[in-house]
Scaffold this motif. Structure first.
Motif, short mmCIF file in Angstrom:
data_model
loop_
_atom_site.label_atom_id
_atom_site.label_comp_id
_atom_site.label_asym_id
_atom_site.label_seq_id
_atom_site.Cartn_x
_atom_site.Cartn_y
_atom_site.Cartn_z
N LYS A 72 39.69 79.11 57.65
CA LYS A 72 40.68 79.27 56.59
C LYS A 72 41.00 80.75 56.38
CE LYS A 72 41.39 77.72 51.81
NZ LYS A 72 41.40 78.97 51.08
N GLU A 73 42.28 81.06 56.29
CA GLU A 73 42.72 82.41 55.97
C GLU A 73 42.66 82.57 54.46
OE1 GLU A 73 43.12 85.75 57.28
OE2 GLU A 73 43.08 84.28 58.88
N PRO A 74 41.81 83.44 53.93
CA PRO A 74 41.63 83.51 52.48
C PRO A 74 42.80 84.17 51.76
CG PRO A 74 40.30 85.18 53.57
CD PRO A 74 40.99 84.42 54.65
N ASP A 75 43.00 83.76 50.50
CA ASP A 75 44.01 84.41 49.65
C ASP A 75 43.47 85.75 49.17
OD1 ASP A 75 45.57 82.16 49.91
OD2 ASP A 75 44.69 81.18 48.14
N GLU A 76 44.35 86.52 48.55
CA GLU A 76 43.96 87.83 48.04
C GLU A 76 42.82 87.71 47.02
OE1 GLU A 76 45.94 91.61 45.64
OE2 GLU A 76 46.98 89.70 45.69
N GLY A 77 41.78 88.46 47.21
CA GLY A 77 40.65 88.46 46.27
C GLY A 77 39.67 87.33 46.49
N GLU A 78 40.09 86.31 47.28
CA GLU A 78 39.24 85.13 47.48
C GLU A 78 37.97 85.50 48.27
OE1 GLU A 78 39.72 80.56 49.12
OE2 GLU A 78 41.46 81.90 49.17
N LEU A 79 38.19 86.34 49.28
CA LEU A 79 37.09 86.78 50.13
C LEU A 79 36.02 87.51 49.32
CD1 LEU A 79 37.04 86.46 53.26
CD2 LEU A 79 37.58 88.87 53.39
N GLU A 80 36.50 88.42 48.44
CA GLU A 80 35.58 89.21 47.61
C GLU A 80 34.87 88.32 46.58
OE1 GLU A 80 38.46 91.95 49.43
OE2 GLU A 80 38.66 90.04 48.39
N GLU A 81 35.62 87.35 46.05
CA GLU A 81 35.02 86.42 45.06
C GLU A 81 33.90 85.61 45.73
OE1 GLU A 81 36.79 83.02 42.11
OE2 GLU A 81 38.07 84.73 42.52
N GLU A 82 34.18 85.15 46.95
CA GLU A 82 33.20 84.37 47.71
C GLU A 82 31.98 85.25 48.02
OE1 GLU A 82 31.68 81.05 49.10
OE2 GLU A 82 33.71 81.09 48.25
N TRP A 83 32.25 86.51 48.36
CA TRP A 83 31.18 87.46 48.69
C TRP A 83 30.26 87.66 47.48
CZ3 TRP A 83 29.40 92.18 46.94
CH2 TRP A 83 28.60 92.93 47.82
N LEU A 84 30.85 87.83 46.30
CA LEU A 84 30.04 88.03 45.08
C LEU A 84 29.20 86.78 44.77
CD1 LEU A 84 32.69 89.96 42.97
CD2 LEU A 84 30.44 90.85 43.58
N LYS A 85 29.77 85.60 45.03
CA LYS A 85 29.00 84.36 44.83
C LYS A 85 27.81 84.33 45.78
CE LYS A 85 32.65 81.31 43.10
NZ LYS A 85 33.74 80.43 43.54
N GLU A 86 28.08 84.63 47.07
CA GLU A 86 27.02 84.65 48.09
C GLU A 86 25.92 85.64 47.72
OE1 GLU A 86 26.64 83.20 51.55
OE2 GLU A 86 27.64 81.69 50.37
N ALA A 87 26.33 86.77 47.12
CA ALA A 87 25.37 87.81 46.76
C ALA A 87 24.65 87.49 45.44
CB ALA A 87 26.08 89.15 46.64
N GLY A 88 24.97 86.32 44.85
CA GLY A 88 24.32 85.92 43.60
C GLY A 88 24.86 86.65 42.38
N LEU A 89 26.10 87.16 42.49
CA LEU A 89 26.68 87.95 41.38
C LEU A 89 27.94 87.31 40.81
CD1 LEU A 89 26.24 91.48 43.00
CD2 LEU A 89 24.98 90.61 41.04
N SER A 90 28.05 85.97 40.91
CA SER A 90 29.26 85.31 40.44
C SER A 90 29.42 85.42 38.93
CB SER A 90 29.29 83.84 40.86
OG SER A 90 28.10 83.20 40.43
#
Length: 629
Positions: free
Chosen positions: A63-81
Motif C-alpha cells: 500500500k502506498e501510504p497517505d501523507e503522515g500515515e507512515l509516520e503515524e504507523e511508525w509512532l504506533k510501532e515505536a509504542g508512542l501512539s
C-alpha cells in the motif's frame, strides 16, 4: 514474457564491458562478473520453477501510504501512539520512555511527531494536538533540534545525565548521552571493534562532526570483509533470547527508533512498507505463512520454533555430505522438484514420504523454494527494503549496525528461521575446499531467494536491478559472515530498558504512596515499605548475594562478590554440590539469571563479572535454572 526479460538481463550481463555496471559493487567488496553470472542463473531458475510450479500466488499489494500515515504507523510501532489522537492526554508512560532516549533518537521521534501533528492540523481533526516541544520538555529548544544530525554532540539536556525523573541518583546507565563525546575521544577503539555501549546513531553523528568519517569504508578491491569483533563487556553480553518478553517489547521499540535515527543521520530514507492482507493457504507446507506452519508443527512437536519441513530439508542435505561440489548453486531438475513438492504436501505430516528418493541438489532446491514461496518474505514486507538499503550506508561498520537493529525488529518466527538458515549456510562455507562454495558464492546464489520477492510483482526487473543484485549479494554476505554479532542486543539498548524499568518502578511507588497518604493509614505504609525490602536488604550482608537454585541439590547459597567472580564460577560451584536424589544437570543446561530490579529477566553469559553487574542492578534476585526453550 517475463522469462524473456530474465534472459535479456542475463544476456545483457555478458555484453557489458568490464567494470561498467559494477561501480556500485566495486564500492562495496567487488563481486566480479563471473560470480554475478550465478546470480542471473539463479534468477532464471527461480522464474522457471515458478512457471512450472503449482498455481501462481496472488501478488502481495504494498500500500502506498497517505501523507503522515507512515509516520503515524511508525509512532504506533515505536509504542508512542499516545502522543497523538484520542489518547494523547494519557502520555505519562511515553514521557518516561522519552526521558531515556538519546539526542539522535529524540530527534527522530520529534521529526515524525511534527509530521503527524501538521497532518492532523491540516485534516482539522478534533484531537488534542500536543506541541512537540512540550512532549520533550527540552530546556533549550534550539539544542534539541538536531534532525539533520549536524549539531555538535555536546548539545545535551540535564535529564540525559545520570539523574532520574525526580532528580534522584540511580545506578549509572551510559546511554550514549552526556559523557559520550569524551568517551569516544578517550577510547582509542580499533576500526574493527563494534562499540555496543554508545548509540549507533550518536556514533554516526560524532563521526559526521569530526573528520574521522573515512574508517572502514565500503571500498577496497579484495573480497575480504573486516574481522569485526565485540570487545568483552564486564556486565555480560546480552543475546536475543536472554531477556524476558516484556523487556523484548521495549527492545523492539528502541531498536526501531535507533535504526530510524541512524538512517536519518546518514541521509538514507527509512520507510516501512505496509502489506495489504491477502488470502493465503491455511494448511500445507509451501506457500503457507510461518505463523500457521508453526501452529501446525507445534501440535506435532510442542515448543517447535522452526518449521519442521525446513529443519528436515537442512538435515537431509547435511546427511549426504556438505562436500558436494556446487551445493546450493547447482539446481535440482525442475520437473522432479515439482513432483517432490507435491508428494511432500501429501505425505510429510503422515510420515510416509520416502526421503531416500530425494537427491541432495533437489533438497537444496526445495529449501530455496520454501523460502521463496512464503506468502510474505522471510525478511518481512515491512523491512525488506530497509535490509536492501543497508548497501547504501557509507561504512561497513554502519552497515553491520543497521543489520543488527533490523534483526531485532524481525518477528520471532522469522528471526529464528533466518538464524537456522544462516548457521546452515556457514556450515556449507566451512567445506569450501571441497564444495567450491565460498562465502561470496553462497551469498550470490542465496540473495535472489531472500531479496527478489515474487509477491511484489515484477518490479525487480528494472535497470537498477544490476546494481541491486550486487548490493543484495553483499548484504547477504554480511548476514552470513557476522551472524553471531547480529544476534546481540546492544548494551546501550539494554541500559535504556533498565532506565525505563527504574523510572516506571519509581512512578508506581509514588502512586502507591499517594494513595496511602490519602487514606491516612500510616501503619499500612510502614508495612508496605517492609514488604518492599528485598532479600539483599535484609538477610544478606553488603558485598554478598543470595543465589537460589530450585532445580539443583543445593537450593540456595550466599556468595561473596569479588572483582574476578564470574557467573560461570557460581554455576560451577552449585553443580559441584552433587546429591543422589536430584536430577543431574550439565553445565550446558543451566544458567545464572538476573531477575527483577531494573530488568525483567536476563540470562547471563558465563563471562559476566558479578560485582560489576551487582553495582548496575543491586536489587536483582539471582536464580540458577535451565534456559527456556
Amino acid at each position: 514474457r517475463r522469462s524473456g526479460q530474465y534472459t535479456m538481463n542475463h544476456d545483457h550481463a555478458k555484453k557489458i564491458p568490464d567494470g561498467a555496471s559494477f561501480d556500485r559493487a566495486g564500492s562495496q567488496d567487488s563481486l566480479d562478473e563471473l560470480s554475478m553470472e550465478d546470480y542471473w542463473k539463479e534468477l532464471e531458475n527461480i522464474h522457471e520453477t515458478r512457471g512450472n510450479n503449482h498455481e501462481e500466488g496472488v501478488a502481495l499489494v504494498v500500500k502506498e501510504p497517505d501523507e503522515g500515515e507512515l509516520e503515524e504507523e511508525w509512532l504506533k510501532e515505536a509504542g508512542l501512539s499516545n502522543l497523538f489522537g484520542e489518547s494523547s492526554g494519557d502520555s505519562q508512560e511515553s514521557i518516561v520512555f522519552l526521558s531515556t532516549l538519546t539526542r539522535t533518537q529524540r530527534a527522530a521521534v520529534e521529526k515524525r511527531v511534527e509530521t503527524v501533528t501538521q497532518t492532523l492540523r491540516k485534516k482539522n481533526k478534533q484531537h488534542q494536538i500536543p506541541d512537540v516541544r512540550d512532549i520533550f520538555r527540552l530546556q533549550n529548544d534550539s539544542k534539541g533540534k538536531v534532525c539533520g544530525g549536524s549539531e555538535p554532540s555536546t548539545a545535551r539536556t540535564s535529564e540525559n545525565k545520570n539523574e532520574t525523573l525526580d532528580g534522584t541518583k540511580g545506578p549509572k546507565f551510559n546511554l550514549g548521552t552526556d559523557e559520550q563525546k569524551s568517551t569516544l575521544e578517550v577510547m582509542p577503539s580499533s576500526d574493527t571493534d563494534i562499540n555496543l555501549e554508545i548509540s549507533f546513531a550518536e556514533q554516526a553523528a560524532n563521526l559526521k562532526d569530526s573528520s574521522v568519517g573515512s574508517m572502514c569504508k565500503g571500498g577496497g578491491g579484495d573480497t575480504l570483509l573486516p574481522n569485526f569483533r565485540l570487545p568483552k563487556d564486564k556486565t555480560g553480553t546480552t543475546k536475543i533470547g536472554d531477556l524476558a518478553p516484556q523487556d523484548m517489547k521495549k527492545v523492539y521499540s528502541l531498536a526501531l527508533i535507533e535504526l530510524t535515527a541512524l538512517y536519518d543521520i546518514l541521509g538514507t530514507e527509512f520507510k516501512q512498507q505496509k502489506a495489504v492482507k491477502i488470502k493465503t493457504k491455511d494448511s500445507g507446507l509451501f506457500g503457507v505463512p510461518l505463523s500457521i506452519l508453526l501452529e501446525q508443527d507445534q501440535k506435532k512437536v510442542p515448543g517447535t520454533k522452526i518449521p519442521l519441513i525446513f529443519q528436515k530439508l537442512i538435515a537431509h542435505i547435511e546427511e549426504t555430505t556438505l562436500e558436494t561440489e556446487g551445493l546450493l548453486r547447482i539446481s535440482g531438475v525442475a520437473t522432479r522438484v515439482k513432483t517432490l513438492c507435491q508428494e511432500l504436501e501429501a505425505k510429510f505430516y503422515e510420515g510416509t514420504f520416502n526421503w531416500e528418493n530425494v537427491k541432495q541438489h533437489d533438497a537444496a532446491s526445495l529449501l530455496k523454494l520454501f523460502i521463496r514461496e512464503l506468502p510474505q518474505p522471510l525478511l518481512t514486507v515491512e523491512y525488506l527494503k530497509a535490509f536492501q538499503d543497508v548497501q547504501n550506508l557509507p561504512t561497513r561498520k554502519q552497515q553491520l549496525q543497521a543489520l543488527n537493529l533490523l534483526v531485532l525488529l524481525l518477528p520471532e518466527a522469522n528471526r529464528d528461521t533466518l538464524k537456522v538458515l544462516l548457521e546452515f549456510l556457514q556450515r556449507v562455507i566451512d567445506h569450501r575446499e571441497k564444495n567450491k562454495m565460498t562465502l561470496k558464492n553462497v551469498a550470490v546464489v542465496m540473495a535472489p531467494n531472500l531479496f527478489t520477492f515474487h509477491g511484489l510483482g515484477s518490479k525487480t526487473i528494472e535497470q537498477s536491478e544490476f546494481v541491486m543484485a550486487a548490493g543484495t549479494a553483499n548484504v547477504m554476505r554480511f548476514m552470513i559472515q557476522y551472524q553471531k554479532l547480529l544476534w546481540t542486543i546492544p548494551k546501550f539498548i539494554v541500559n535504556q530498558v533498565r532506565k525505563q524499568n527504574t523510572e516506571n518502578q519509581k512512578k508506581e511507588k509514588k502512586d502507591k504512596a499517594m494513595k496511602k497518604l490519602l487514606k491516612k493509614m500510616a501503619y499500612d505504609r510502614e508495612k508496605h515499605e517492609k514488604q518492599e525490602k528485598t532479600p539483599n536488604d535484609t538477610d544478606v550482608p553488603q558485598g554478598v548475594i543470595r543465589v537460589q537454585a530450585p532445580h539443583l541439590s543445593k537450593v540456595s547459597m550466599a556468595i561473596q562478590l569479588t572483582e574476578e567472580l564470574k557467573a560461570g564460577d557460581i554455576v560451577a560451584r552449585f553443580l559441584s554440590q552433587k546429591s543422589g536424589n536430584v536430577q543431574t544437570l550439565n553445565k550446558e543446561e543451566v544458567f545464572l539469571y538476573e531477575i527483577g530490579g531494573n530488568i525483567g529477566e536476563r540470562c547471563l553469559d558465563d563471562d559476566t563479572y558479578m560485582k560489576d553487574l551487582y553495582q548496575l542492578n543491586p536489587n536483582a534476585e539471582w536464580v540458577i535454572k535451565p534456559k527456556q526453550s
